[in-house]
Structure formats: C-alpha cells, structure tokens
Design an enzyme around this catalytic site. Structure first.
Site: not given
Length: 346
Positions: A206, A210
């Site tokens: 994750y 990002k």
C-alpha cells in the site's frame, strides 16, 4: 523530509479547519470511490457548493445507488450521477473514459480517491497485482485519458481545472531497496507473481503504491508545459477511520484499533484535505502545482523521493508506465505526445 512517529501524532492531534468553500455553479466534479469513506464525504462537501454535475465513480451499482440516495437525503443535492468504473479492469477504465468523451462535457475537478489496502496478492484479469493496478496503473490511466477533457475545459471556460490524486503519508516510512530503485522495469517486477509470492514483499504494497502516486504527479507536472492551465497535486488525507485496513488481523488489528481510538480523523475531517487540494488558492492556484498537500499546506515529500535515486526511480517508472498503459490504450501515447512532450525532462 522525514516524518517521525511523534510528528505524525502531533499532526493528528492538531485542530482541523473547516472545509474550504467555493462556488461550483455549472462545474463538473468526478470523485472516484465516492460511495464510502473520505470519497463520499468529499462528495458531500462538493454537493453543498451547487456544482452543475457530480459524477460518483464507483465499482458497485448497488452501493453507488445507495450513496446517491444518501447524498440527496443529507445535502438536498439532486443532480448526482452514478457512473460505474472498476479500476481492477482496464476495459472498465477505458469504457468510463469513452463515455465521458461522448457525454461528459466539461471537467473541472477530478479526485482520484479509490484504493485498496492489501497484504495479499490477487491477480486481476489483466495479469497485474490488484493493489498495483487499482492504486497506481488504473488511477494513472484514467488521469491520462481525461487529461484532454480537463485542458479543453480550461481553454473553453477560462478556468483552471484540478486533478487531485489521493496519496498517503505512509510513503515517508518506506525503505526502498537498491534492487527496486535501480530496476528499469520496477512495475513489472512489483506486479509479478514471483515477487508477490513473498509475504515480506507485500507488507509495503500500500505505501509503495502511494509513493508511485506521488511519482506520477511529480513526473506529470515536470512534463506539463507551465502555460497549461491545469493544477495536478497529490494529497495526504491523514490517518482516518477507513475500510482500507479491513484485512488487518491479530495483534496488528488490535494495535490499529487502539490507534484509531487515539488518533484517527473521521472520514469527514479527512475529506476536507481532498476538498482543500481541489479548491483552495483560487486567486493563485499555481501555488499548488506539483504540490504534495498535507495538513492543508504544500509539504516536502520523503527524502527518498527527493534523492537522486528517487528521482531516477520516478523517471524510470514514468517511462515504464507510459509504455504499459500505451499498450492498454494507444490514446495514452498520443496524449503524452500532444500535451506533455513540449516540456520533457532529460
């Protein structure tokens, strides 16, 4: 910039300003992931500003319809539209862009909010890891395909549209290994079944996606001619109550539950940062060009992202991204040549 845990805590405890307001009469707003969480709350905030159109871009028909009804009940706004898009499916992204080209008209604000927070590898029908495809590849693909509409809107209506990509402060705590930042095909490596089979490699999935959101915004801006009336930025909504962490289990789930109770923003508070990135500095919008927005101001990204190694990884991943997405949809290469090649960096 480095972000210590204490700095993170202090930022979460700061009083948060009210949502910024602007007149959105006749303007069109698209919000991805608009049926829940900060996406829905951002949509609610936009709805109070009299937009000509709000398009809720959602994966689920039933959840999207429920969000439309809830939006109307809570704001009185009755012109919201549900458009289906599944970022885990390139064909769905292309269909959404095709539909907007036919029916969309002007596009003033695009908030790319949808994301998956997962520690496990799940391949999509397109052959990519689902987190990498949803959070980065498809998010970038939609941005490319809607870029002409935003620039056309700018010239036709003498306005400055905004593309807001929702990133995360979690990128500050990444430790990027040399074999990744020197890999000329890092996206293919990260998407490979072999790489994803190692649970250790998936722990950072994750925040890594990002970081790629930030790379995309910075690389796009470095290639977008400064005369183009378009503001592109990345925004950190802060640590919020969120469904993103629903896969947490065991001690990790307990720790996250305790952290939420002590530190987390509500989804509505987190959404204010998205709205701020989309609407603030109306008189001098260029101040937010290429910005990483956190805590209602532009801040430096991580030390790695600013380092020579990070810049090289950014440029390599941009070239690879354009190549990958150009094979998904030939319009990507055409858009890059027409709108971005005037200001290419070496």
């Amino acid at each position: 910039m480095r972000l210590s845990f204490w700095s993170f805590v202090v930022e979460q405890w700061k009083p948060q300003p009210p949502v910024v307001k602007a007149d959105l009469t006749d303007k069109t707003v698209i919000v991805l992931g608009a049926n829940t969480g900060i996406g829905f709350e951002a949509t609610k905030n936009f709805a109070t500003m009299n937009p000509g159109r709000i398009i809720l871009a959602c994966r689920s028909q039933s959840k999207g319809e429920a969000a439309i009804e809830k939006l109307k009940a809570e704001t009185g706004y009755s012109k919201a539209e549900l458009w289906i898009i599944d970022l885990a499916d390139f064909a769905s992204v292309k269909y959404f862009a095709d539909r907007f080209e036919r029916e969309g008209g002007r596009l003033d604000i695009l908030v790319e909010n949808a994301a998956i927070g997962s520690f496990t590898h799940k391949p999509t029908n397109d052959g990519w890891d689902i987190s990498l495809q949803v959070n980065h590849l498809s998010t970038s693909l939609l941005a490319f395909l809607l870029l002409p509409a935003m620039i056309k809107t700018a010239h036709q209506y003498s306005t400055t549209p905004r593309l807001v990509v929702v990133s995360s402060g979690a990128h500050y705590w990444l430790n990027i290994k040399k074999n990744l930042y020197e890999d000329p095909e890092v996206l293919k490596t990260l998407g490979s079944a072999e790489y994803c089979a190692d649970p250790k490699n998936m722990q950072d999935r994750y925040p890594l996606t990002k970081l790629f959101n930030i790379f995309f915004v910075r690389a796009l801006n470095s290639r977008l001619p400064s005369s183009t009336p378009l503001i592109v930025n990345a925004v950190n909504p802060g640590y919020c109550y969120s469904e993103l962490r629903r896969e947490f289990s065991g001690i990790l789930a307990v720790v996250d539950w305790l952290m939420e109770k002590a530190l987390a923003f509500t989804a509505e508070i987190g959404s204010r940062r998205l709205v701020w990135a989309a609407l603030s500095n109306q008189e001098q919008p260029a101040q937010l060009r290429d910005g990483y927005i956190s805590n209602f101001k532009a801040e430096e990204v991580s030390d790695f992202a600013l380092s020579p190694e990070g810049v090289k990884m950014q440029d390599r991943s941009w070239d690879e991204l354009v190549d990958i997405l150009g094979k998904v949809d030939p319009r990507v290469a055409t858009i890059v040549d027409e709108y971005l090649s005037q200001n290419l960096v070496g």
